[in-house]
Design an enzyme around this catalytic site. Structure first.
Site: not given
Length: 382
Positions: A147, A155
């Site tokens: 992202h 992430c």
């Protein structure tokens, strides 16, 4: 599968749009429909591929890099671009439970339903954790993404500009008919040298499984088929016997390289992190006062990637010194053995030094920044 190295000066590097901030968009075009940059389209043409061709993504924690590969006209995947990762969290090793802040490692599939055009982190896609391997080992957790925004809790966080381009590349591959793209998530570039150096790590048995898939792709340029058998990754043979022969030969060569390095006395290390890391180019930009927006746990970056030597390198006496000690050198020259290792492209460079506390402000002055020519935007801090 990667080309040689070329260098450019710092000024050219800083011209690359890495800083945080919204990616430029055409008026009236939603962010998830932003076109692929024209320069990237030109790269595709030069590499005999097209926007609708399938993609494959590889991530590397230690080097903090994300690679985008495209399938070319001859059926092989070619490296299109390498993006420096702004932030990843946790340690080297697989994710095992929710809340451990671990970015995943393994082989994952991303179909269109895992793309999120409405992400609070600009744009994102779910890598697909937990997969069959993770579930077989009781792995818990969800929503592990690639992202925007330089903040990670498991992430791979990119800048908004970067994730906009990666999202567009995936979108066009889906439009071209790809049902799902593969994400290969690794702790480091799985060369024989790195495997030998990390041979005492508690995760080495798991990494040997990943190494087989890594080698199959490196040898053939073909996406490896991946299954899970008895709780282990397994890789069915390629349909083409000639391609499978390439994969088998590569595996044999790599096993021999690893064994030779260990026999030669290669050091063994463990790499530790306070909480993940980022590509050195972003640390350099932070030291220059660049605005990267939200950066998760910046104090942890001061002790990112510290190597602890568990077995020191065993130094062998120089053959020349041994011969001199024994008497005059014989006129006959004796060739020394040559081990074809694969040295890492990146020197180990601490992001900061601080004797008493974690701090980015006490980092040493950055060394010159370079771009390597093996991909258009691969950034390396030497």
């Amino acid at each position: 599968m990667r080309s040689g190295v070329g260098l450019v000066v710092l000024g050219a590097l800083l011209a690359v749009p890495l800083a945080a901030g919204p990616a430029p968009a055409s008026p009236g075009v939603p962010k998830h429909l932003a076109p692929i940059p024209s320069a990237t389209l030109a790269l595709m043409a030069a590499r005999d591929t097209a926007p609708g061709a399938p993609i494959l993504i590889r991530t590397f924690k230690k080097e903090a890099e994300l690679e985008v590969w495209k399938r070319a006209g001859d059926g092989r995947f070619v490296l299109l671009k390498t993006f420096p990762i702004c932030r990843w969290s946790g340690q080297l090793g697989p994710k095992t439970r929710q809340g451990d802040r671990q970015a995943p490692e393994g082989f994952y599939a991303v179909p269109p339903r895992q793309m999120n055009p409405n992400s609070r982190y600009h744009l994102s896609f779910d890598v697909g954790y937990p997969n069959a391997y993770d579930r077989a080992h009781g792995g818990t957790g969800s929503a592990l993404m690639v992202h925007g925004t330089c903040s990670s809790a498991g992430c791979f966080a990119m800048t908004d500009r970067q994730v906009s381009e990666i999202y567009a590349l995936a979108r066009e591959a889906f439009a071209g008919g790809q049902a799902a793209f593969q994400v290969q998530a690794y702790p480091f570039r799985m060369t024989a040298q790195e495997m030998a150096r990390h041979r005492q790590d508690p995760h080495i048995a798991f990494w040997r499984q990943l190494k087989e898939g890594y080698d199959r792709f490196e040898a053939t340029g073909r996406e490896p088929a991946v299954t899970v058998v008895n709780g282990r990754y397994a890789f069915p043979p390629y349909a083409d016997p000639a391609v499978e022969a390439q994969a088998v030969a590569r595996r044999s060569e790599e096993e021999a390289r690893i064994a030779a390095l260990v026999e030669q006395g290669s050091e063994a290390v463990r790499t530790t992190y306070a909480d993940g890391g980022q590509h050195p180019v972003f640390a350099a930009l932070l030291r220059k006062g660049a605005a990267l927006g939200e950066v998760s746990r910046p104090e942890a970056l001061a002790v990112a990637g510290r190597e602890v030597v568990t077995i020191p390198a065993r130094r062998r006496p120089s053959p020349v010194l041994v011969a001199e000690a024994a008497g005059p050198l014989a006129p006959t020259s004796i060739p020394l053995p040559v081990i074809e290792t694969e040295p890492s492209l990146f020197a180990r460079t601490p992001l900061a030094e601080g004797p008493t506390r974690l701090s980015l402000t006490v980092a040493p002055q950055p060394q010159p920044l370079f771009v390597t020519a093996r991909s258009p935007v691969l950034l390396a801090l030497r």
